[in-house]
Design an enzyme around this catalytic site. Structure first.
Site, mmCIF file in Angstrom:
data_model
loop_
_atom_site.group_PDB
_atom_site.id
_atom_site.type_symbol
_atom_site.label_atom_id
_atom_site.label_comp_id
_atom_site.label_asym_id
_atom_site.label_seq_id
_atom_site.Cartn_x
_atom_site.Cartn_y
_atom_site.Cartn_z
ATOM 1 N N ALA A 1 0.833 -1.207 0.000
ATOM 2 C CA ALA A 1 0.000 0.000 0.000
ATOM 3 C C ALA A 1 0.868 1.258 0.000
ATOM 4 O O ALA A 1 0.570 2.239 -0.683
ATOM 5 C CB ALA A 1 -0.931 -0.001 1.211
ATOM 6 N N TYR B 1 3.944 1.446 -1.153
ATOM 7 C CA TYR B 1 4.553 1.535 -2.477
ATOM 8 C C TYR B 1 3.575 2.186 -3.450
ATOM 9 O O TYR B 1 3.914 3.111 -4.187
ATOM 10 C CB TYR B 1 4.959 0.138 -2.972
ATOM 11 C CG TYR B 1 5.512 0.148 -4.373
ATOM 12 C CD1 TYR B 1 6.868 0.336 -4.603
ATOM 13 C CD2 TYR B 1 4.667 0.015 -5.477
ATOM 14 C CE1 TYR B 1 7.383 0.385 -5.886
ATOM 15 C CE2 TYR B 1 5.163 0.064 -6.766
ATOM 16 C CZ TYR B 1 6.521 0.245 -6.969
ATOM 17 O OH TYR B 1 7.011 0.305 -8.242
ATOM 18 N N SER C 1 26.285 -17.847 -29.771
ATOM 19 C CA SER C 1 25.746 -18.981 -29.020
ATOM 20 C C SER C 1 26.921 -19.753 -28.442
ATOM 21 O O SER C 1 28.076 -19.493 -28.770
ATOM 22 C CB SER C 1 24.900 -19.862 -29.919
ATOM 23 O OG SER C 1 25.676 -20.274 -31.009
ATOM 24 N N ILE C 2 26.619 -20.705 -27.575
ATOM 25 C CA ILE C 2 27.685 -21.465 -26.940
ATOM 26 C C ILE C 2 27.692 -22.870 -27.508
ATOM 27 O O ILE C 2 26.648 -23.433 -27.812
ATOM 28 C CB ILE C 2 27.488 -21.623 -25.419
ATOM 29 C CG1 ILE C 2 26.713 -20.450 -24.841
ATOM 30 C CG2 ILE C 2 28.832 -21.738 -24.732
ATOM 31 C CD1 ILE C 2 26.531 -20.583 -23.351
ATOM 32 N N LYS D 1 22.392 -22.938 -17.040
ATOM 33 C CA LYS D 1 21.934 -22.600 -18.383
ATOM 34 C C LYS D 1 20.427 -22.437 -18.322
ATOM 35 O O LYS D 1 19.678 -23.413 -18.252
ATOM 36 C CB LYS D 1 22.322 -23.676 -19.398
ATOM 37 C CG LYS D 1 21.956 -23.253 -20.817
ATOM 38 C CD LYS D 1 22.683 -24.045 -21.866
ATOM 39 C CE LYS D 1 22.556 -23.438 -23.250
ATOM 40 N NZ LYS D 1 21.192 -23.233 -23.699
ATOM 41 N N ARG E 1 17.837 -11.601 -29.512
ATOM 42 C CA ARG E 1 19.054 -12.051 -30.157
ATOM 43 C C ARG E 1 18.926 -12.056 -31.681
ATOM 44 O O ARG E 1 19.877 -11.734 -32.389
ATOM 45 C CB ARG E 1 19.362 -13.456 -29.642
ATOM 46 C CG ARG E 1 20.506 -14.105 -30.310
ATOM 47 C CD ARG E 1 21.070 -15.204 -29.442
ATOM 48 N NE ARG E 1 22.090 -15.896 -30.181
ATOM 49 C CZ ARG E 1 22.007 -17.149 -30.594
ATOM 50 N NH1 ARG E 1 20.934 -17.857 -30.297
ATOM 51 N NH2 ARG E 1 22.960 -17.694 -31.270
ATOM 52 N N LYS F 1 25.059 -30.093 -20.954
ATOM 53 C CA LYS F 1 23.614 -30.334 -20.867
ATOM 54 C C LYS F 1 23.222 -31.382 -19.838
ATOM 55 O O LYS F 1 24.048 -32.160 -19.374
ATOM 56 C CB LYS F 1 23.122 -30.833 -22.236
ATOM 57 C CG LYS F 1 23.199 -29.773 -23.312
ATOM 58 C CD LYS F 1 21.935 -28.984 -23.314
ATOM 59 C CE LYS F 1 21.719 -28.380 -24.692
ATOM 60 N NZ LYS F 1 20.394 -27.906 -24.892
ATOM 61 N N CYS G 1 -14.595 -54.162 -15.623
ATOM 62 C CA CYS G 1 -15.715 -54.935 -15.090
ATOM 63 C C CYS G 1 -17.045 -54.651 -15.775
ATOM 64 O O CYS G 1 -18.045 -55.310 -15.492
ATOM 65 C CB CYS G 1 -15.864 -54.681 -13.595
ATOM 66 S SG CYS G 1 -16.540 -53.061 -13.190
ATOM 67 N N CYS H 1 -15.421 -54.826 -9.233
ATOM 68 C CA CYS H 1 -14.506 -54.495 -10.320
ATOM 69 C C CYS H 1 -13.153 -55.132 -10.021
ATOM 70 O O CYS H 1 -12.550 -54.843 -8.992
ATOM 71 C CB CYS H 1 -14.375 -52.977 -10.428
ATOM 72 S SG CYS H 1 -13.150 -52.472 -11.626
HETATM 73 S S1 IVH Z 1 26.605 -17.054 -22.228
HETATM 74 C C1 IVH Z 1 29.244 -16.095 -25.738
HETATM 75 N N1 IVH Z 1 25.422 -17.972 -20.098
HETATM 76 O O1 IVH Z 1 22.239 -20.171 -24.088
HETATM 77 C C2 IVH Z 1 28.389 -16.764 -24.736
HETATM 78 N N2 IVH Z 1 24.272 -18.170 -22.162
HETATM 79 O O2 IVH Z 1 23.840 -20.785 -26.920
HETATM 80 C C3 IVH Z 1 27.060 -16.182 -24.700
HETATM 81 N N3 IVH Z 1 22.061 -19.171 -21.981
HETATM 82 O O3 IVH Z 1 20.638 -18.373 -26.215
HETATM 83 C C4 IVH Z 1 26.067 -16.886 -23.878
HETATM 84 N N4 IVH Z 1 22.095 -19.494 -19.810
HETATM 85 O O4 IVH Z 1 20.553 -17.193 -23.994
HETATM 86 C C5 IVH Z 1 25.336 -17.802 -21.424
HETATM 87 N N5 IVH Z 1 24.488 -18.724 -18.097
HETATM 88 C C6 IVH Z 1 24.408 -18.544 -19.422
HETATM 89 C C7 IVH Z 1 23.264 -18.919 -20.153
HETATM 90 C C8 IVH Z 1 23.247 -18.732 -21.540
HETATM 91 C C9 IVH Z 1 21.376 -19.621 -20.897
HETATM 92 C C10 IVH Z 1 21.534 -19.230 -23.363
HETATM 93 C C11 IVH Z 1 21.695 -17.961 -24.132
HETATM 94 C C12 IVH Z 1 21.845 -18.399 -25.561
HETATM 95 C C13 IVH Z 1 22.300 -19.790 -25.440
HETATM 96 C C14 IVH Z 1 23.714 -19.879 -25.911
#
Ligand code: IVH
Length: 698
Positions: free
Chosen positions: A36, A38, A84-85, A123, A144, A321, A421, A442
């Site tokens: 309230a 806030y 991406s990683i 992740k 992205r 993973k 049954c 049954c």
């Molecule tokens: S680092 C250069 N850290 O995974 C590295 N990515 O393939 C940049 N993701 O879509 C990414 N958790 O959104 C990083 N702790 C984490 C992450 C993360 C999830 C996702 C990211 C991207 C994908 C990378």
């Protein structure tokens, strides 16, 4: 009209104070003011800005509400590409070793060189976002996209409360923060329930819900979606003496007021990485959000630069993973299973699919209510989830992949009669579950009823397992527990004739059956398998009534007097004893069995683990009906009440909980979701047998 110095200062002070409260509430999860208060500050600022539009700034907390829809999301070029990683698909410890080996080789480290320091983090299973802060103010947010060009979602991101519109402390001229937008699982459940109530699109998982919410053209829609954020890295940075380790960067981001996940560690060497992987796997299901693995990053920024990139993937990071918990497969058909209580559970027949480390061909669809809610149709592509040890379940259909008109499944139409049954199947008006009315006639119920009756905590017939029960029931030898004691049906000769039974085991089983004739009243009541009557309630009933006669004579009102018995349990007991065939079985059993009877005990305070605790249920729980939850609470000694007051111990809130939840929040009553309720019940569950029926033994 010029704005006075005083008004200007007041607006700035309000903004600063609101930011502080928002950070405490949304990021630190430690509120500093009542709602309230806030709201009052917020309205004061809104009024000031309305009266003096020149006071309005893009980073004002009032700017989170949304605004006008746009016709498209404009493209945004990323100054630093969003990469991406690389994914390590070997989900064993070897995955961590592989990564460490590659890093060491690339850095030219020999065996003698010290272990490499890594930042290990989760992740997150959401979607990547880049937040651009200029002089500490959020000026742009972009998805992205293809990594080079994303979409402008600034106005949508402004509505995400966890994302600061202005950074705390001394922010650099340019700071691009990279991180993940996601939806918490509990928020997702509530959100989906709201969507359903409003006849809007239902999402199959939190990830899709987060993605759909972020890419709205109308920010006021995003504003209503429960989105969260974790920062995990940097993009374009100008004018900042950045820390020299990744862990240092994350600490700095947290200090700027950005949410950084607490589950992270700075570790040395591959064994420690593997340990992190294992530890987080154990916690995976308890986390409030989905993850699909962990991420390892070389901690030293200098080393990161040295390692560089190969084909748009950094060599200094890897995603390690976990086995997928959710996969897509085809729903081939729906069977039903009949449980001990007669509940018909629809079971999905699936095209075999590998999920969570095993091949799954069946998954539960829970009940007709859930099938309707999710709108799963025969032949659909569906998402199947298998988390930990729980039975795999169908999460929902992938509507985009649906081709043509698919048939809906109607349990009552497909199974007007019980597949076991042939008795009628009924589904109460507001009940999600359909039930067979066959009772002990049954075989499914009868088999389960016999197994329950013979169970260790019931009358304890050692050796009467599933194999034997199946044969006895299927051959028509035994229909009710009473038949077990009828020598013209069950005797050593008959038993010895069953599959996998020799004369020796037959004799042993006969002896066990005979021994079970001597029991306790509490065990006997529990053995009857009355819905919602567990061991504790059976004991309470035995203690209260002293004998079976008095129990049979009790109406609902008389049952309610028993400590721990609430209206739901009382109704189940009364309904059970009202059934003529149940009374017949009890009469037959009484002729065969013995137990000491006592004087009825005066009511005394209950010993149930939740004795003295009052619960209020509100909203729709993900898997329990309200009466089921009530029965479980009552069985554990708690009371269920209809309204929230200062005396309420817990409010159990599900989706679309309304005023009761609000009241509970106002009064500071503990609020539980279904998982928390289950955890609480499990924590007070009485220990195994042993103490069973002591009253009568001594
Ligand atoms: S680092 C250069 N850290 O995974 C590295 N990515 O393939 C940049 N993701 O879509 C990414 N958790 O959104 C990083 N702790 C984490 C992450 C993360 C999830 C996702 C990211 C991207 C994908 C990378």
């Amino acid at each position: 009209m010029t704005v006075s110095q005083e008004t200007r200062a007041r607006a700035a002070a309000l903004r600063a104070e609101l930011e502080r409260h928002e950070h405490a509430y949304y990021v630190l999860d430690a509120p500093t003011v009542p709602d309230a208060e806030y709201d009052r500050l917020f309205r004061e600022l809104q009024d000031l800005e309305a009266a003096h539009p020149e006071l309005l700034t893009p980073d004002s907390p009032t700017q989170r509400v949304g605004g006008q829809p746009s016709s498209e999301l404009a493209p945004v070029a990323h100054v630093v590409p969003m990469l991406s990683i690389r994914t390590e698909t070997d989900t064993t410890d070897q995955g961590a070793l592989n990564f460490d080996q590659r890093v060491r080789r690339a850095l030219g480290l020999d065996e003698q060189a010290a272990p490499v320091a890594y930042a290990a983090e989760l992740k997150f299973d959401g979607l990547a976002i880049s937040l651009r802060y200029e002089n500490g103010v959020l000026v742009q947010a972009a998805t992205r996209g293809d990594g080079s060009t994303g979409e402008d979602v600034t106005r949508n991101v402004r509505t995400v409360r966890q994302i600061p519109l202005r950074l705390k402390g001394d922010a650099p001229p340019v700071l691009e923060v990279r991180g993940e937008i996601y939806m918490r699982r509990d928020e997702f459940e509530r959100f989906n329930a709201r969507q359903e109530a409003a006849e809007q699109k239902i999402f199959v998982n939190p990830r899709n819900a987060a993605a759909g919410s972020l890419r709205q053209l109308d920010p006021s829609i995003t504003a209503q979606r429960p989105l969260s954020f974790f920062a995990y890295g940097l993009g374009d940075v100008q004018g900042w003496a950045q820390p020299d380790t990744h862990s240092g960067v994350l600490d700095a981001l947290a200090a700027f007021g950005l949410p950084v996940c607490e589950h992270r560690a700075r570790v040395e060497g591959p064994e420690a990485l593997a340990r992190f992987h294992t530890e987080m796997a154990a916690q995976r299901e308890r986390l409030p959000f989905d993850i699909d693995g962990v991420v390892y990053k070389v901690d030293s920024i200098a080393r990161q630069l040295e390692l560089g990139f190969v084909s748009r993937e950094p060599r200094w990071a890897v995603a390690h993973k976990y086995p997928a918990q959710e996969v897509a497969t085809r729903l081939i058909g729906i069977d039903v299973q009949v449980g001990r209580t007669g509940a018909l559970t629809p079971v999905a027949r699936l095209e075999p699919v590998f999920v969570g480390g095993v091949t799954v061909t069946n998954a539960t669809l829970h009940n007709q209510g859930e099938i309707d809610r999710k709108d799963v149709r025969l032949g659909d592509w569906v998402i199947v989830r298998r988390a930990g040890d729980v039975i795999p379940e169908v999460v929902g259909p992938i509507v985009e992949r649906r081709e043509g008109e698919l048939e809906r499944f109607d349990l009552l139409k497909s199974y007007p009669t019980c597949p076991e049954c042939g008795s009628h199947v009924v589904r109460g008006e507001d009940e999600a579950v359909a039930r067979c009315t066959g009772g002990l006639f049954c075989p499914a119920q009868c088999k389960q009823a016999l197994l329950h009756f013979a169970g260790r905590r019931a009358v304890d017939i050692d050796g009467l397992g599933e194999q034997i029960v199946n044969q006895l029931v299927e051959a028509g030898i035994v229909k009710t527990p009473a038949d077990l004691y009828d020598a013209s049906r069950v005797n050593a000769e008959v038993l010895a004739g069953l599959e996998r039974m020799g004369e020796k085991s037959a004799a042993n089983l006969m002896q066990a059956i005979d021994a079970s004739r001597e029991t306790t009243l509490a065990r006997f009541i529990f053995a009857l398998g009355i819905r919602n009557v567990g061991e504790t309630t059976a004991k309470d009933l035995a203690r209260h009534f002293g004998g079976i006669e008095a129990l049979l004579a009790a109406d609902e009102a008389a049952l309610l007097v028993v400590p721990d018995v609430g209206p739901v349990v009382a109704r189940c007991i009364a309904e059970f004893f009202a059934e003529a065939h149940n009374r017949d079985v009890i009469a037959a059993l009484r002729r065969e069995m013995r137990w000491p009877e006592t004087e009825p005990a005066p009511s005394r305070p209950t010993e149930g683990g939740l004795a003295g605790k009052t619960f209020v249920l509100t909203g729709t729980l993900p898997s329990l009906r309200r009466d089921e939850a009530a029965a479980m609470i009552e069985a554990a000694g708690g009371k269920v009440s209809g309204s929230v007051s200062k005396k309420t111990s817990y409010v159990v809130a599900g989706a679309d909980a309304g005023s009761k939840l609000e009241k509970a929040q106002q009064l500071g009553v503990i609020i539980l979701d279904e998982d928390a309720l289950r955890a609480l019940l499990a924590s007070v569950e009485p220990e195994q047998p042993g103490d069973q029926g002591q009253l009568f033994r001594e």
